[in-house]
Design a protein around this motif. Structure first.
Motif, PDB file in Angstrom:
ATOM      1  N   LEU A 105      20.025 132.807  71.087  1.00 42.53           N
ATOM      2  CA  LEU A 105      20.695 132.604  69.730  1.00 42.53           C
ATOM      3  C   LEU A 105      21.828 131.235  70.119  1.00 42.53           C
ATOM      4  O   LEU A 105      22.194 130.787  68.672  1.00 42.53           O
ATOM      5  CB  LEU A 105      21.195 133.259  68.645  1.00 42.53           C
ATOM      6  N   SER A 106      22.887 131.495  70.603  1.00 45.84           N
ATOM      7  CA  SER A 106      23.644 130.668  71.138  1.00 45.84           C
ATOM      8  C   SER A 106      24.122 129.042  70.214  1.00 45.84           C
ATOM      9  O   SER A 106      24.317 128.755  68.705  1.00 45.84           O
ATOM     10  CB  SER A 106      24.398 130.423  72.014  1.00 45.84           C
ATOM     11  N   VAL A 109      23.033 129.545  66.547  1.00 45.58           N
ATOM     12  CA  VAL A 109      24.095 129.581  65.772  1.00 45.58           C
ATOM     13  C   VAL A 109      25.094 128.564  65.566  1.00 45.58           C
ATOM     14  O   VAL A 109      26.238 128.203  64.618  1.00 45.58           O
ATOM     15  CB  VAL A 109      25.156 131.289  66.270  1.00 45.58           C
ATOM     16  N   THR A 110      25.747 127.488  66.619  1.00 49.41           N
ATOM     17  CA  THR A 110      26.530 126.570  66.876  1.00 49.41           C
ATOM     18  C   THR A 110      25.952 125.430  65.509  1.00 49.41           C
ATOM     19  O   THR A 110      26.563 125.083  65.309  1.00 49.41           O
ATOM     20  CB  THR A 110      26.091 126.271  68.031  1.00 49.41           C
ATOM     21  N   LEU A 112      24.823 126.415  62.262  1.00 51.18           N
ATOM     22  CA  LEU A 112      24.782 126.354  61.872  1.00 51.18           C
ATOM     23  C   LEU A 112      26.364 126.302  61.526  1.00 51.18           C
ATOM     24  O   LEU A 112      26.399 126.040  60.103  1.00 51.18           O
ATOM     25  CB  LEU A 112      23.938 127.914  61.399  1.00 51.18           C
ATOM     26  N   ALA A 113      26.543 126.862  62.389  1.00 51.56           N
ATOM     27  CA  ALA A 113      28.742 126.697  62.271  1.00 51.56           C
ATOM     28  C   ALA A 113      29.012 125.696  62.178  1.00 51.56           C
ATOM     29  O   ALA A 113      29.956 125.086  61.557  1.00 51.56           O
ATOM     30  CB  ALA A 113      29.179 127.214  63.839  1.00 51.56           C
ATOM     31  N   ILE A 130      15.575 126.480  63.264  1.00 50.74           N
ATOM     32  CA  ILE A 130      16.894 127.629  62.600  1.00 50.74           C
ATOM     33  C   ILE A 130      15.719 128.983  62.497  1.00 50.74           C
ATOM     34  O   ILE A 130      16.412 130.014  62.838  1.00 50.74           O
ATOM     35  CB  ILE A 130      17.557 127.376  61.955  1.00 50.74           C
ATOM     36  N   PHE A 134      15.453 132.521  64.024  1.00 46.29           N
ATOM     37  CA  PHE A 134      16.504 133.799  63.695  1.00 46.29           C
ATOM     38  C   PHE A 134      15.111 134.255  63.525  1.00 46.29           C
ATOM     39  O   PHE A 134      14.808 136.001  63.515  1.00 46.29           O
ATOM     40  CB  PHE A 134      16.743 133.256  62.176  1.00 46.29           C
ATOM     41  N   LEU A 165      25.469 140.015  69.288  1.00 50.31           N
ATOM     42  CA  LEU A 165      25.893 139.156  68.072  1.00 50.31           C
ATOM     43  C   LEU A 165      27.032 138.847  68.174  1.00 50.31           C
ATOM     44  O   LEU A 165      27.548 137.017  67.898  1.00 50.31           O
ATOM     45  CB  LEU A 165      25.388 139.595  67.035  1.00 50.31           C
ATOM     46  N   GLY A 169      28.779 135.201  69.013  1.00 45.30           N
ATOM     47  CA  GLY A 169      29.707 134.094  68.039  1.00 45.30           C
ATOM     48  C   GLY A 169      31.162 133.849  68.591  1.00 45.30           C
ATOM     49  O   GLY A 169      31.384 132.839  68.225  1.00 45.30           O
ATOM     50  N   THR A 172      30.328 130.444  70.149  1.00 48.65           N
ATOM     51  CA  THR A 172      30.068 130.053  69.550  1.00 48.65           C
ATOM     52  C   THR A 172      31.385 128.850  69.061  1.00 48.65           C
ATOM     53  O   THR A 172      31.872 127.352  69.657  1.00 48.65           O
ATOM     54  CB  THR A 172      29.229 129.753  68.082  1.00 48.65           C
TER      55      THR A 172
END
Length: 299
Positions: A105-106, A109-110, A112-113, A130, A134, A165, A169, A172
């Protein structure tokens, strides 16, 4: 057009194998000794080798500007201190194979961030990737029972999942800081300084945990796992990964990260006798497919 040496691809496969192996080593260590002591041991080993590497390759470490001090401290606090605490806390509470699947997921999430914080535009293909990733992660987390999330989140989300999780984060934050905060530092210098800051923070916690350490549990397996985490999981993994980035570019190198959960799940079954659930295979394939789709349009 120059042909890329086969050794570059072989090294990147080995990096994925080493990083997949960190989940098995982390599982061995996290169940035997206090986490801060384990993580401090890992980065003590890593820092010794990184300092030797910086001296041999670049003639030592450069003097940092004020901005670089803040940036490398941020890298050490997120990618080393926080990540390792969450990583080991998760591995104490859940199987290594399941933990390894969360790492896929890294990149998602990156992405999205970056979209939220820096207004980076994500096209339809990236959003689709994405979404697929998910769904894959949800299948892994819920062990295939997606409806359980609607009824009772705590049923499928244990403390191990939450720690993993949090680790994603932290990584990320480390990735984004690395992209935007470092100016004029080589990857070796940046990683060495980040590791030194991380070691300083971990050592403070490790001192407090010393009374909890049972020296009888410092078996050759535990010590070997710490050395593996420090040398293969940190130093060699980092050097070969950046060699790949330099030779074939970041986007093509990042594709090899998809092998990390594959090796993590396979090694946990082989070495720790963990069972591989159908939901882990289905969820893992969906997550990797989603990440590949998201990365395909990255340049």
């Amino acid at each position: 057009m120059n042909t890329v040496p086969f050794s570059v691809y072989l090294k990147l496969i080995c990096v994925a194998l080493f990083w997949g192996g960190t989940f098995i080593a982390g599982r061995i260590v996290s169940t035997e000794i206090p986490h801060m002591i384990a993580a401090a041991g890992r980065f003590l080993v890593a820092c010794v080798f990184l300092l030797l590497l910086a001296w041999r390759v670049e003639g030592g470490l450069p003097k940092l500007s004020r901005q670089q001090k803040h940036a490398t401290f941020g890298l050490g606090a997120t990618g080393i201190f926080l990540y390792n605490i969450c990583f080991l806390a998760a591995l104490e509470r859940m199987p290594a194979g399941r933990s390894a699947l969360f790492v896929s997921l890294s990149p998602i999430v990156t992405a999205l961030a970056m979209s939220i914080l820096f207004r980076e535009r994500l096209g339809f293909t990236k959003w689709l990737g994405i979404a697929i990733a998910f769904v894959g992660a949800a299948v892994v987390i819920t062990r295939g029972d997606l409806m359980s999330v609607a009824h009772d989140v705590s049923h499928s989300m244990g403390s191990g999942e939450l720690f993993m999780l949090a680790a994603v984060g932290s990584w990320t934050a480390y990735t984004i800081l690395g992209k935007h905060a470092l100016k004029g530092l080589s990857p070796i210098a940046a990683t060495t300084y980040a590791s030194l800051w991380g070691l300083l923070l971990l050592s403070m916690g490790a001192v407090n945990q010393l009374p909890m350490l049972d020296t009888a549990k410092l078996t050759w397996q535990v010590l070997s796992a710490i050395v593996f985490l420090g040398i293969f999981g940190t130093v060699i993994g980092f050097v070969w990964y950046y060699e790949g980035v330099k030779t074939i570019g970041p986007a093509r190198t990042a594709v090899f990260n998809n092998l990390v959960p594959v090796f993590g799940v396979s090694l946990s079954a082989l070495l720790l006798n963990e069972s591989i659930l159908i939901s882990m295979i289905v969820g893992g394939v969906l997550t990797i497919a989603g990440v590949s789709l998201t990365n395909r349009t990255s340049h």
